[in-house]
Motif scaffolding. Structure first.
Motif, PDB file in Angstrom:
ATOM      1  N   ASP A  41      46.257  44.362  42.723  1.00  0.00           N
ATOM      2  CA  ASP A  41      44.990  44.594  42.313  1.00  0.00           C
ATOM      3  C   ASP A  41      44.333  43.574  41.729  1.00  0.00           C
ATOM      4  O   ASP A  41      43.781  43.054  41.709  1.00  0.00           O
ATOM      5  CB  ASP A  41      45.080  46.518  42.678  1.00  0.00           C
ATOM      6  N   ASP A  55      45.498  40.062  43.836  1.00  0.00           N
ATOM      7  CA  ASP A  55      44.066  40.340  45.467  1.00  0.00           C
ATOM      8  C   ASP A  55      44.449  41.698  45.776  1.00  0.00           C
ATOM      9  O   ASP A  55      44.723  42.176  46.412  1.00  0.00           O
ATOM     10  CB  ASP A  55      44.947  39.210  46.031  1.00  0.00           C
ATOM     11  N   ASP A 102      42.503  42.696  48.258  1.00  0.00           N
ATOM     12  CA  ASP A 102      42.714  42.468  49.351  1.00  0.00           C
ATOM     13  C   ASP A 102      44.307  42.830  50.354  1.00  0.00           C
ATOM     14  O   ASP A 102      44.987  42.641  50.963  1.00  0.00           O
ATOM     15  CB  ASP A 102      41.903  41.716  50.494  1.00  0.00           C
ATOM     16  N   TYR A 158      46.220  44.903  49.967  1.00  0.00           N
ATOM     17  CA  TYR A 158      46.912  46.311  50.964  1.00  0.00           C
ATOM     18  C   TYR A 158      46.719  45.640  52.378  1.00  0.00           C
ATOM     19  O   TYR A 158      47.782  45.937  53.538  1.00  0.00           O
ATOM     20  CB  TYR A 158      46.106  47.806  50.149  1.00  0.00           C
ATOM     21  N   ASN A 159      45.851  45.721  52.748  1.00  0.00           N
ATOM     22  CA  ASN A 159      44.769  44.965  54.238  1.00  0.00           C
ATOM     23  C   ASN A 159      46.140  44.297  54.798  1.00  0.00           C
ATOM     24  O   ASN A 159      46.406  44.528  55.691  1.00  0.00           O
ATOM     25  CB  ASN A 159      44.116  44.810  54.175  1.00  0.00           C
ATOM     26  N   LYS A 160      46.113  43.182  53.651  1.00  0.00           N
ATOM     27  CA  LYS A 160      47.410  42.810  54.056  1.00  0.00           C
ATOM     28  C   LYS A 160      48.860  42.448  54.303  1.00  0.00           C
ATOM     29  O   LYS A 160      49.419  41.598  55.513  1.00  0.00           O
ATOM     30  CB  LYS A 160      47.334  40.883  53.346  1.00  0.00           C
TER      31      LYS A 160
END
Lengths: 162, 418
Positions: A39, A42, A44, A46-48
């Motif tokens: 966190d 980046d 994002d 988790y989505n990646k």
């Protein structure tokens, strides 16, 4: 053990507070911890990573705190293996102990790109970049560490011994 | 052998150990807090363990989230409290009973020279200040220690840091370590031990030695250590009647390398955002406006630290352009700070006093920073977002620089105060 997944690539000195900031340490649900992994660097991530990833990072990955929530959050964000130029000491032991495979390989970082597909044979420490058809050799894991990972973590070994 | 090799060989039951050797060591004491300890309690049940190896060698200390700021934090407290009760752990310190785990470990006599101590917190390295080998471990390994009382270690290579010279006024252990961090680098001692010695370290109080050893982890070290001497013996004897052995480095001990540092003329050091090795002298920092100053933590929240700050603040007011938060490191320190009038000085100066705890140091509560805010702190880490929003900035300094800066609202050399 063979690990196949796409690369997510980050730099040097990624500390435990970037991996899982202090405000999340009160979360006891491992799945929720996973949603906050990386966190600090980046949002994002988790989505990646959620469908499976191999983290390729630079020097001194996981420096700082002893929080086991750091490798736990990565594992629950879908990270299958971490390949670093080097690891900080406590993180290194924590990752192995929760059954998250990690390897040290100095040469790989500059030779992979975000999104490349790697195939790793843990027993041998060989890393194949399928996009470039190149093979890299990581420092092989000592047998007793490989044994912990093959058990899926130290707790599973402890269970057997009790 | 050096002191770390001697301690580890004793714990492994061997005559000699060498760097990089993997050993299986007997653990003398193990410590958890609520943040890492709830995992230990849960894992302990998961594996089906029925008893701990020795309830008298375990400390459970609530410190990161006290008193509980949220229901989630209260749940962590509930889990470790229940564990401490179920296994009758005498060394259990609830809200209002202890303070920051490392300070409590030292005050309660759980740390003795020559012993091997592990804690589920990275600043466990603090206990090297009494000539013990101590290091931080994770919750899974701690579960194993709770069951077996043993743990494997790789014998570290050791860097000897020989310190000479007398500190100037307003310069001390924190400045010395920040200087060391600049020299060694953020990851420069990964997996190594740091042995601090020389005339300057011999002259230091145990409190100052704690500051030095506490920060060894900030350059990646596995342990920081100071050879025990009369000061060590007096400190330990004032805390416990248990016997202990003073182990020291041999004259011909081998080291990875030796660093010589002369502190004569050293000026106050400040670590700038966002790394502990991004160090400069206070005089280089002009017009750094501060939204908050934080005085406390296992690094610099002891009575000696509060005294230094109070001497600077006495009879004066914290600048209205900033705010000062003071967090004594333990209940014992809090009481002493009241008895000696320090708390009165801080409150009259306009500081906020928080309960003895880790406070805002790790970004949990009691002084979290907003986006764009800048803080000067006497704590040990200034990682991005460590004390709050990722867009906040954190500088690290000694208590003297922190107190002087509280009076002006910007980073200030205490010797330049009018």
């Amino acid at each position: 053990m063979i690990v196949d997944a796409n690369v997510l690539k980050y730099g040097d000195d990624i500390n435990t507070d970037l991996i899982i900031p202090g405000k999340y340490l009160v979360i006891t649900d491992e799945k929720r911890l996973g949603q906050h992994a990386m966190d600090g660097i980046d949002p994002d991530f988790y989505n990646k990573s959620r469908n499976g990833s191999i983290l390729v990072v630079g020097e001194n990955f996981g420096s700082g705190s002893s929080r086991e929530q750091a490798p736990i959050s990565l594992k629950n964000a879908g990270v299958k293996c971490i390949v670093a130029k080097s690891f900080a000491r406590i993180f290194y032991r924590n990752a192995i102990n929760i059954g998250l495979p990690i390897l040290e390989c100095a040469d790989l970082w500059s030779e992979v790109r975000d999104g490349d597909t790697l195939s790793i044979v843990l027993e041998q420490g060989t890393i194949t970049n399928k996009m470039a058809s190149r093979i890299f050799q990581a420092n092989p894991l000592p047998p007793f560490i490989l044994d912990i990972i093959q058990h899926g973590g130290l707790l599973n070994k402890l269970k057997k011994s009790l | 052998m050096n002191i770390i090799e001697k301690i580890l060989s004793k714990a492994a039951g061997m005559n000699e150990v060498v760097p990089d050797q993997i050993i299986d060591a007997k653990i003398d004491y193990a410590m958890i807090n609520e943040i890492t300890g709830y995992l230990v309690a849960n894992y302990f049940r998961d594996v089906g363990a029925k008893k701990v190896w020795d309830p008298n060698r375990i400390a459970i200390i609530l410190d990161h989230t006290i008193p509980a700021p949220t229901a989630e934090a209260a749940e962590l407290h509930r889990i470790v409290r229940a564990f401490a009760r179920e296994f009758s752990i005498p060394g259990f310190y609830d809200v209002g009973r202890g303070g920051v785990c490392h300070q409590v470990m030292m005050e309660k006599g759980y740390v003795k020279p020559g012993e091997v101590i592990v804690g589920a917190d990275s600043h466990t390295v603090t206990y090297g200040s009494l000539g013990a080998f101590s290091t931080g471990i994770g919750s899974t390994e701690m579960t194993s220690v709770f069951i077996t009382g043993r743990l494997w270690f790789k014998v570290p290579r050791v860097v000897k840091i020989d310190v000479s010279g007398e500190f100037s006024k307003f310069v001390g252990a924190k400045d010395l370590f920040l200087h060391v961090a600049k020299e060694i680098g953020f990851s420069g001692a990964t997996y190594m031990g740091l042995e601090f010695g020389g005339s300057t370290v011999k002259d230091m109080s145990v409190s100052s030695r704690m500051t030095l050893c506490n920060m060894a982890i900030e350059v990646g070290a596995k342990a920081g250590i100071v050879e025990p001497d009369d000061k060590t013996t007096n400190y330990v004897k004032s805390k416990t009647s248990d016997s202990f052995t003073l182990l020291k480095s041999d004259k011909d001990a081998e080291y990875e390398r030796t660093m010589d540092i002369d502190v004569t003329n050293m000026s106050p050091q400040v670590a700038c955002p966002d790394a502990v090795d991004n160090v400069t002298t206070v005089s280089e920092l002009d017009n750094i406006e501060l939204d908050q100053i934080y005085l406390g933590s296992c690094t610099n929240g002891r009575i000696q630290d509060l005294q230094v700050a109070a001497n600077i603040l006495k009879g004066k007011k914290v600048s209205t352009r900033t705010r000062l938060i003071v967090v004594p490191a333990s209940q014992e320190i809090f009481v002493e700070a009241m008895n000696t009038g320090l708390i009165q000085t801080f409150v009259e100066a306009g500081a906020a006093i928080a309960t003895a705890s880790c406070g805002a140091c790790y970004g949990g509560h009691l002084g979290i920073l907003a986006s764009g805010e800048t803080c000067l702190s006497t704590t040990n880490r200034n990682f991005i977002g460590r004390m709050g929003d990722p867009n906040s900035k954190l500088y690290l300094s000694s208590p003297a620089v922190a107190a002087a800066s509280a009076l002006t609202g910007q980073i200030t050399d205490p010797s330049k105060l009018r």
